[in-house]
Design an enzyme around this catalytic site. Sequence first.
Site, PDB file in Angstrom:
ATOM      1  N   ALA A 251       0.765  -1.246   0.000  1.00  0.00           N
ATOM      2  CA  ALA A 251       0.000   0.000   0.000  1.00  0.00           C
ATOM      3  C   ALA A 251       0.802   1.306   0.000  1.00  0.00           C
ATOM      4  O   ALA A 251       0.394   2.269  -0.643  1.00  0.00           O
ATOM      5  CB  ALA A 251      -0.961   0.005   1.183  1.00  0.00           C
ATOM      6  N   ALA A 252       1.895   1.409   0.759  1.00  0.00           N
ATOM      7  CA  ALA A 252       2.588   2.690   0.894  1.00  0.00           C
ATOM      8  C   ALA A 252       3.117   3.165  -0.454  1.00  0.00           C
ATOM      9  O   ALA A 252       3.459   2.339  -1.303  1.00  0.00           O
ATOM     10  CB  ALA A 252       3.735   2.552   1.899  1.00  0.00           C
ATOM     11  N   PRO A 253       3.166   4.476  -0.686  1.00  0.00           N
ATOM     12  CA  PRO A 253       2.886   5.554   0.259  1.00  0.00           C
ATOM     13  C   PRO A 253       1.412   5.909   0.415  1.00  0.00           C
ATOM     14  O   PRO A 253       1.064   6.662   1.311  1.00  0.00           O
ATOM     15  CB  PRO A 253       3.651   6.735  -0.347  1.00  0.00           C
ATOM     16  CG  PRO A 253       3.628   6.487  -1.812  1.00  0.00           C
ATOM     17  CD  PRO A 253       3.724   4.978  -1.962  1.00  0.00           C
ATOM     18  N   GLY A 254       0.513   5.417  -0.442  1.00  0.00           N
ATOM     19  CA  GLY A 254      -0.898   5.574  -0.146  1.00  0.00           C
ATOM     20  C   GLY A 254      -1.768   6.209  -1.212  1.00  0.00           C
ATOM     21  O   GLY A 254      -2.976   6.326  -1.020  1.00  0.00           O
ATOM     22  N   LYS A 256      -2.649   5.043  -4.204  1.00  0.00           N
ATOM     23  CA  LYS A 256      -3.599   4.054  -4.730  1.00  0.00           C
ATOM     24  C   LYS A 256      -4.612   3.661  -3.650  1.00  0.00           C
ATOM     25  O   LYS A 256      -5.776   3.403  -3.954  1.00  0.00           O
ATOM     26  CB  LYS A 256      -2.852   2.823  -5.245  1.00  0.00           C
ATOM     27  CG  LYS A 256      -1.944   3.098  -6.447  1.00  0.00           C
ATOM     28  CD  LYS A 256      -1.265   1.822  -6.918  1.00  0.00           C
ATOM     29  CE  LYS A 256      -0.330   2.111  -8.092  1.00  0.00           C
ATOM     30  NZ  LYS A 256       0.877   2.861  -7.659  1.00  0.00           N
ATOM     31  N   ASP A 322       0.502  -3.928  -6.256  1.00  0.00           N
ATOM     32  CA  ASP A 322       1.489  -3.076  -6.927  1.00  0.00           C
ATOM     33  C   ASP A 322       2.822  -3.272  -6.205  1.00  0.00           C
ATOM     34  O   ASP A 322       3.291  -2.387  -5.501  1.00  0.00           O
ATOM     35  CB  ASP A 322       1.042  -1.609  -6.877  1.00  0.00           C
ATOM     36  CG  ASP A 322       1.883  -0.729  -7.779  1.00  0.00           C
ATOM     37  OD1 ASP A 322       1.931  -0.995  -8.987  1.00  0.00           O
ATOM     38  OD2 ASP A 322       2.500   0.228  -7.264  1.00  0.00           O
ATOM     39  N   CYS A 422       5.547  -0.246 -12.284  1.00  0.00           N
ATOM     40  CA  CYS A 422       6.045   0.927 -13.005  1.00  0.00           C
ATOM     41  C   CYS A 422       7.320   0.497 -13.749  1.00  0.00           C
ATOM     42  O   CYS A 422       8.353   1.145 -13.664  1.00  0.00           O
ATOM     43  CB  CYS A 422       6.305   2.088 -12.065  1.00  0.00           C
ATOM     44  SG  CYS A 422       7.285   1.682 -10.611  1.00  0.00           S
TER      45      CYS A 422
END
Length: 598
Positions: A251-254, A256, A322, A422
């Site tokens: 999750a980080a940095p947040g 999405k 991700d 990415c």
Amino acid sequence: MSLYLEAATILESPQTTSLKAVIYNPSKPFKSPQPKLYALIVETLKFQDILKEVVENAGILKLERKLTPLLSILLTHDLLFTKSGIATSSGPLKDAVLRHKARLNAEFTRARLRRGHGDVKSLVEAVNAEHSRESEDGVTKTPTGLTTFNPRWIRVNALKTTLKESLSSQMFSAFQEVGGMSDMFFSEVVRKYYYPKAELLPDIFAIHPSHDVTSNELYKSGEIILQSASSCLPAIMLNPPKGSTVVDGCAAPGNKTTHLAALVGSNGKVFAVERDRRRAEILERMVAKAGAEKIVTTLKATDFTTITEGHTAWKASYLLLDPSCSGSGILQRVDWDISKLNLPSSNVAPSQPSKKKRKRDDSSQKCSVSQHGEQETQHVDEEVQDSDTSKERLQSLSDFQVAIILHAFSFPNAKRITYSTCSIHAEENEHVVARVLNSEIAKERGWGVQSREDNPLSTWHRRGLVGELSELQVSPKEQQRIADGCVRVSRTDGLGGGFFVVCFTRQVDGEDQLGEDIGTLGVALARGNQGPEGSKEDGDQEWNGFSDEESNEAAPTIDTADDGPQSGKRKRRKPSKDQQARTEKINKRFQKGRKGWS
């Protein structure tokens, strides 16, 4: 004195990203206040030609051996251009400059008058006018001459406001909509334009990168979020219904995570999983700023692969993955080019040097150039070495990525899973898709790739590379369908960098009932539950990352599917022995009729 020493260290280092990113997201914290450090460097870069002239004509480097050319212009800048002067109480370097204060002021006056300015204010205004546009103007030329645009993308936070309200705010009310991204760039001055791409990116629009929004209340309150358009694609493609339960596995940095929260709404639930405690704290701050605390539950210091039966997140229906990747798609923006720093020569004396002396200086410069050439050659060799080892690193990353997806496949109620990177490398994209679809758990539980017609990004032109799916154990026609279901973004597409995203969907039995729950998978590939060190866009790249040439993009080894099927027969590539062994290892670990890994 640490302010000047740290500024000199930054300016002496090779530049691979923006100056803002170096200062505001450092690997090690600076002693100096970051705004002061950034201001000193930027202002020195603006006036470097004048400062070089003043320092050389004053001849202080010849007289003060402890003073380096770089420190001389940093210290002289503050002496001449700031009211408070050199920002340190005392020290040998400050004394070395102050000993020549009268001479430096005299040479500064001559330099100003030679440029036709009666006072310092007039000179400063003229220099600032030359730099009225940021060095990063958002336009990049590839070696082939292709022009690409890199605007600043803004996502409107639907939890707090609407696109209409944002555009009618004081910040954007004077902005006019344009029909093409290029309209924002091809003008002599930067105009207040915005470009929406509503059919693909709802609640998202672009502006010229020189427009600063970070000081505006909309940004400070979390009503708008700086997020590259490409990093918005996973949540859009996942398309979770209002009120649904979603897991963001990395999750980080947040960015999405908060995007997911906006999509599921106040009645939904998002479990944000983050293994690193420090990054989890950043995640929580972003969630709070976005007003998503009641929707998002942060699972601190939690490895996604440890979420199994009995965990509150185990029953989620939608998952966004991700994971760490090579970051090869991230644009390497350079806002101020420090490589072109114009430094004074330390061999110039106060008086005019003789011809003989000048000749000796030229020889010294030649020697310096030769040494620099040797350094460049060494740097190239290091890059080649990195390139030689990159396949191993990509394989390690892809092993971790495969393990993450296979664990997600085991969630009993999962309906859709998006996987994104990415990265522009097929090893982390199409190859990972092929490997997970070849696995026993995918076949057993009915996992496949969502067709292009069914996903929200069906109108995007750039699709997966069908030639990179040759190891997928399906017909060529099905390979083409799966490639069309994948989305690729080129670094020249203007969405904020190279990107890849695919949505896995699960077939259902009977009347919308999911297949039998076969239990949980523990992950024991390569590095176990610990992912390899990767450079993930810390993403989402609002943390300023940035431009590469399109020529470096991963090219298909057999054929491509960027614009649709290709005619003619395609040779089927045999899997390598190493790849076959890895696939067999995955398949053997999953045993039908048993829970967990063998």
